[in-house]
Design a protein around this motif. Sequence first.
Motif, PDB file in Angstrom:
ATOM      1  N   VAL A 122      11.559   0.672 -18.013  1.00 46.69           N
ATOM      2  CA  VAL A 122      11.970   0.541 -16.790  1.00 46.69           C
ATOM      3  C   VAL A 122      12.129   1.462 -15.624  1.00 46.69           C
ATOM      4  N   ILE A 123      12.430   2.478 -16.585  1.00 47.09           N
ATOM      5  CA  ILE A 123      12.170   4.303 -15.437  1.00 47.09           C
ATOM      6  C   ILE A 123      10.889   4.539 -14.498  1.00 47.09           C
ATOM      7  N   VAL A 124      10.159   3.981 -15.005  1.00 45.74           N
ATOM      8  CA  VAL A 124       8.674   4.491 -14.199  1.00 45.74           C
ATOM      9  C   VAL A 124       8.092   3.369 -13.501  1.00 45.74           C
ATOM     10  N   GLY A 125       8.889   2.149 -14.006  1.00 48.31           N
ATOM     11  CA  GLY A 125       8.512   1.175 -13.141  1.00 48.31           C
ATOM     12  C   GLY A 125       9.785   0.661 -12.239  1.00 48.31           C
ATOM     13  N   ALA A 126      10.442   1.452 -12.450  1.00 45.38           N
ATOM     14  CA  ALA A 126      11.995   0.937 -10.448  1.00 45.38           C
ATOM     15  C   ALA A 126      10.776   2.392  -9.818  1.00 45.38           C
ATOM     16  N   PHE A 127      10.762   3.023 -10.622  1.00 46.92           N
ATOM     17  CA  PHE A 127       9.507   4.277  -9.281  1.00 46.92           C
ATOM     18  C   PHE A 127       8.078   4.087  -8.692  1.00 46.92           C
ATOM     19  N   ALA A 128       7.517   2.707  -9.956  1.00 44.18           N
ATOM     20  CA  ALA A 128       6.416   2.137  -9.086  1.00 44.18           C
ATOM     21  C   ALA A 128       7.054   1.944  -8.332  1.00 44.18           C
ATOM     22  N   ILE A 129       7.157   0.999  -8.067  1.00 45.67           N
ATOM     23  CA  ILE A 129       8.034   0.176  -7.228  1.00 45.67           C
ATOM     24  C   ILE A 129       8.182   0.856  -5.193  1.00 45.67           C
ATOM     25  N   PHE A 130       8.381   1.854  -5.434  1.00 47.69           N
ATOM     26  CA  PHE A 130       8.172   2.873  -4.349  1.00 47.69           C
ATOM     27  C   PHE A 130       6.707   3.161  -3.834  1.00 47.69           C
ATOM     28  N   HIS A 131       6.472   3.743  -4.695  1.00 46.99           N
ATOM     29  CA  HIS A 131       4.845   3.642  -4.815  1.00 46.99           C
ATOM     30  C   HIS A 131       4.131   2.932  -3.852  1.00 46.99           C
ATOM     31  N   GLY A 132       4.345   1.297  -4.387  1.00 47.03           N
ATOM     32  CA  GLY A 132       3.541   0.459  -4.447  1.00 47.03           C
ATOM     33  C   GLY A 132       3.538   0.072  -2.810  1.00 47.03           C
ATOM     34  N   TYR A 133       4.998   0.419  -2.983  1.00 49.40           N
ATOM     35  CA  TYR A 133       5.582  -0.294  -1.219  1.00 49.40           C
ATOM     36  C   TYR A 133       4.997   1.229  -0.288  1.00 49.40           C
ATOM     37  N   ALA A 134       5.146   1.580  -0.614  1.00 49.09           N
ATOM     38  CA  ALA A 134       4.056   2.682   0.571  1.00 49.09           C
ATOM     39  C   ALA A 134       2.648   2.454   0.524  1.00 49.09           C
ATOM     40  N   HIS A 135       2.416   2.463  -0.646  1.00 48.51           N
ATOM     41  CA  HIS A 135       0.766   2.043  -0.421  1.00 48.51           C
ATOM     42  C   HIS A 135       0.540   1.024  -0.125  1.00 48.51           C
ATOM     43  N   GLY A 136       1.114  -0.172   0.076  1.00 46.32           N
ATOM     44  CA  GLY A 136       0.885  -1.211   1.126  1.00 46.32           C
ATOM     45  C   GLY A 136       1.338  -1.421   2.327  1.00 46.32           C
ATOM     46  N   THR A 137       2.247  -0.690   2.527  1.00 51.68           N
ATOM     47  CA  THR A 137       2.842  -0.395   4.410  1.00 51.68           C
ATOM     48  C   THR A 137       2.063   0.276   4.815  1.00 51.68           C
ATOM     49  N   GLU A 138       1.232   1.011   3.687  1.00 46.34           N
ATOM     50  CA  GLU A 138       0.226   1.840   5.000  1.00 46.34           C
ATOM     51  C   GLU A 138      -0.947   1.591   4.773  1.00 46.34           C
ATOM     52  N   LEU A 139      -1.402   0.284   4.567  1.00 48.63           N
ATOM     53  CA  LEU A 139      -2.847  -0.495   4.188  1.00 48.63           C
ATOM     54  C   LEU A 139      -3.179  -0.673   5.861  1.00 48.63           C
TER      55      LEU A 139
END
Length: 198
Positions: A122-139
Amino acid sequence: MTIRSTYALPAMLALLALVADPALAHSGDGYGGGFIAGFTHPILGWDHVAAMVAVGLWGAFLGAPAIWILPIVFPLVMAFGAVLGILGVPVPAVETGIALSAVVLGLMILFAVKPPIWVAAVIVGAFAIFHGYAHGTELPATVNAFAYAVGFVISTGLLHLIGIGFGLLVRWPGGRVAVRGAGGVISLAGVAFLTGMA
């Protein structure tokens, strides 16, 4: 085949992938441009590198099954975060979340925190959302979104493998100190990202 040699080859391949110059046979639109842009995006941001290596380190520190579960959970949830970013769904404090991921994951390693596997996921997954979101918005607008996503998921997996490879040193007393020390360095890097010093 020894355990050390089992993990040495993937770690060496990951390192080579990070230092090799990409073959830019395809550029701009399409698969090549999207894949290369996605692949290089995580490794060009030290905040991403620190957190992704930390996931592999913590997984190796926790041992089986965390050594494989955490590096699988992170890219899967990160892909979900990327979709949120591509769709423009608002997620607050993305940069803070990315910096905190390095701080928290580094502290987990430094202090040898061993929660139940579901808590770690859960800890890792929660932080993964932020990392993925940054990748998605910078597409980049000109690239293939699927190829871009494949690129950043593979790059993330290789960074996890580097963390796992180094994390396997925990099997020896001196290696355990080195891994926990690396957690401290990652946490300090996260503080630097958080305060704008990096």
